[in-house]
Design a protein around this motif. Structure first.
Motif, PDB file in Angstrom:
ATOM      1  N   LEU A 187       0.843  -1.186   0.000  1.00 58.58           N
ATOM      2  CA  LEU A 187       0.000   0.000   0.000  1.00 58.58           C
ATOM      3  C   LEU A 187       0.882   1.240   0.000  1.00 58.58           C
ATOM      4  O   LEU A 187       2.018   1.206   0.477  1.00 58.58           O
ATOM      5  CB  LEU A 187      -0.884   0.041   1.250  1.00 58.58           C
ATOM      6  CG  LEU A 187      -2.055  -0.946   1.358  1.00 58.58           C
ATOM      7  CD1 LEU A 187      -2.750  -0.750   2.692  1.00 58.58           C
ATOM      8  CD2 LEU A 187      -3.025  -0.777   0.211  1.00 58.58           C
ATOM      9  N   HIS A 188       0.343   2.340  -0.531  1.00 61.62           N
ATOM     10  CA  HIS A 188       1.054   3.606  -0.394  1.00 61.62           C
ATOM     11  C   HIS A 188       1.084   3.999   1.083  1.00 61.62           C
ATOM     12  O   HIS A 188       0.125   3.719   1.830  1.00 61.62           O
ATOM     13  CB  HIS A 188       0.351   4.690  -1.217  1.00 61.62           C
ATOM     14  CG  HIS A 188       1.108   5.969  -1.286  1.00 61.62           C
ATOM     15  ND1 HIS A 188       0.957   6.977  -0.347  1.00 61.62           N
ATOM     16  CD2 HIS A 188       2.048   6.408  -2.171  1.00 61.62           C
ATOM     17  CE1 HIS A 188       1.751   7.979  -0.653  1.00 61.62           C
ATOM     18  NE2 HIS A 188       2.427   7.663  -1.758  1.00 61.62           N
ATOM     19  N   PRO A 189       2.170   4.634   1.555  1.00 53.21           N
ATOM     20  CA  PRO A 189       2.258   5.007   2.981  1.00 53.21           C
ATOM     21  C   PRO A 189       1.053   5.790   3.496  1.00 53.21           C
ATOM     22  O   PRO A 189       0.633   5.602   4.643  1.00 53.21           O
ATOM     23  CB  PRO A 189       3.540   5.840   3.036  1.00 53.21           C
ATOM     24  CG  PRO A 189       4.389   5.291   1.925  1.00 53.21           C
ATOM     25  CD  PRO A 189       3.424   4.920   0.840  1.00 53.21           C
ATOM     26  N   LYS A 190       0.472   6.658   2.676  1.00 56.42           N
ATOM     27  CA  LYS A 190      -0.696   7.419   3.140  1.00 56.42           C
ATOM     28  C   LYS A 190      -1.886   6.496   3.392  1.00 56.42           C
ATOM     29  O   LYS A 190      -2.592   6.641   4.404  1.00 56.42           O
ATOM     30  CB  LYS A 190      -1.060   8.487   2.112  1.00 56.42           C
ATOM     31  CG  LYS A 190      -0.126   9.675   2.055  1.00 56.42           C
ATOM     32  CD  LYS A 190      -0.486  10.642   0.937  1.00 56.42           C
ATOM     33  CE  LYS A 190      -1.879  11.211   1.108  1.00 56.42           C
ATOM     34  NZ  LYS A 190      -2.185  12.210   0.033  1.00 56.42           N
ATOM     35  N   ARG A 191      -2.113   5.554   2.492  1.00 51.56           N
ATOM     36  CA  ARG A 191      -3.235   4.640   2.678  1.00 51.56           C
ATOM     37  C   ARG A 191      -2.961   3.665   3.824  1.00 51.56           C
ATOM     38  O   ARG A 191      -3.866   3.308   4.574  1.00 51.56           O
ATOM     39  CB  ARG A 191      -3.512   3.884   1.380  1.00 51.56           C
ATOM     40  CG  ARG A 191      -4.823   3.126   1.398  1.00 51.56           C
ATOM     41  CD  ARG A 191      -5.210   2.631   0.034  1.00 51.56           C
ATOM     42  NE  ARG A 191      -5.387   3.730  -0.912  1.00 51.56           N
ATOM     43  CZ  ARG A 191      -5.697   3.576  -2.190  1.00 51.56           C
ATOM     44  NH1 ARG A 191      -5.873   2.345  -2.671  1.00 51.56           N
ATOM     45  NH2 ARG A 191      -5.834   4.604  -2.988  1.00 51.56           N
ATOM     46  N   LEU A 192      -1.701   3.261   3.960  1.00 48.52           N
ATOM     47  CA  LEU A 192      -1.334   2.384   5.069  1.00 48.52           C
ATOM     48  C   LEU A 192      -1.565   3.077   6.408  1.00 48.52           C
ATOM     49  O   LEU A 192      -2.088   2.479   7.362  1.00 48.52           O
ATOM     50  CB  LEU A 192       0.129   1.963   4.930  1.00 48.52           C
ATOM     51  CG  LEU A 192       0.677   1.036   6.008  1.00 48.52           C
ATOM     52  CD1 LEU A 192      -0.082  -0.285   6.033  1.00 48.52           C
ATOM     53  CD2 LEU A 192       2.169   0.783   5.771  1.00 48.52           C
ATOM     54  N   ALA A 193      -1.202   4.362   6.491  1.00 49.94           N
ATOM     55  CA  ALA A 193      -1.406   5.113   7.729  1.00 49.94           C
ATOM     56  C   ALA A 193      -2.889   5.261   8.044  1.00 49.94           C
ATOM     57  O   ALA A 193      -3.313   5.179   9.208  1.00 49.94           O
ATOM     58  CB  ALA A 193      -0.741   6.477   7.624  1.00 49.94           C
ATOM     59  N   ALA A 194      -3.703   5.479   7.015  1.00 48.01           N
ATOM     60  CA  ALA A 194      -5.134   5.650   7.241  1.00 48.01           C
ATOM     61  C   ALA A 194      -5.807   4.348   7.659  1.00 48.01           C
ATOM     62  O   ALA A 194      -6.681   4.340   8.541  1.00 48.01           O
ATOM     63  CB  ALA A 194      -5.788   6.202   5.972  1.00 48.01           C
TER      64      ALA A 194
END
Length: 247
Positions: free
Chosen positions: A133-140
């Protein structure tokens, strides 16, 4: 990470309960009853290159027309289930409602199906790589559903699980795009974050639809020296334009 620990504590303290109907689970640690497990839609007759469900009249091992016209960049694909009711509900619970207990039970079923495949003589990869996953989506989201499914597979098959891929572009969700837009959406979206000292890798993901995401991941692995890339996903949707396609 927080969601994983919360679910781990719940899984150890609470008895197994079917995630679909609420009946007692089939076995300790398996949150699915025997009846609901039998209802999961098997993908028993599929194209060996892309795992697309085939007509019952097609001989075993038939390569679908799309793969004959334009072979995918990966060598083979396997998906033990079709993305259909009630499996689609469980995958939605995992991806969007933080139900990591779903990953535990589906990852176990996934691993069991893969063990049967390997015992029947299918080539055995040297390691597993979850689609990142992209880091932004992983964080969310708090976790990568592909990695959560891959953990029981790696454990049961005795294979290393490598966090080798990176998603370098925050692309739009593939499910929101038309078929022709999906390839452009993920083009160049993946790179290797580390060297992969193996010639044969299996990519792990939850659902395979058009194969464009898996294909871009396969290209990144091949650019890093991997010779054979297979795609192992829990479920497969019918091809675009065919009845039953749901994602």
């Amino acid at each position: 990470m927080v969601y994983r620990w919360i679910n781990l504590v719940q899984n150890r303290l609470l008895p197994a309960v079917c995630l679909l109907c609420g009946a007692p689970g089939e076995a300790p640690g398996r949150d699915l009853c025997a009846g609901c497990r039998r209802d999961l839609p098997l993908n028993a007759h599929a194209c060996p290159r892309c795992a697309e469900p085939l007509p019952a009249s097609a001989p075993a091992g038939t390569v679908c027309g799309r793969c004959r016209r334009l072979p995918p960049p990966f060598a083979a694909a396997f998906a033990p289930y079709r993305y259909d009711w009630p499996l689609d509900r469980l995958i939605v619970e995992l991806k969007f409602r933080r139900r990591l207990a779903v990953a535990r039970v589906l990852g176990t079923l996934f691993a069991e199906a893969l063990a049967v495949r390997l015992a029947a003589g299918a080539p055995r990869p040297q390691a597993l790589v979850p689609v990142p996953l992209h880091p932004k989506r992983l964080a969310a989201r708090g976790y990568n559903q592909a990695a959560e499914l891959a953990r029981p597979v790696a454990r049961m098959l005795g294979l290393p699980l490598l966090d080798a891929g990176r998603r370098v572009r925050d692309t739009a969700a593939q499910s929101a795009l038309a078929f022709r837009e999906r390839r452009r959406n993920v083009a160049g979206a993946f790179v290797l974050a580390q060297g992969v000292p193996h010639a044969h890798i299996a990519l792990i993901d939850d659902v395979l639809t058009t194969g464009h995401t898996a294909g871009e991941c396969a290209r990144a692995l091949q650019a890093g020296g991997v010779e054979r890339v297979e795609v192992w996903t829990l479920a497969r949707t019918p091809a675009p334009g065919k009845p039953g396609r749901t994602a």
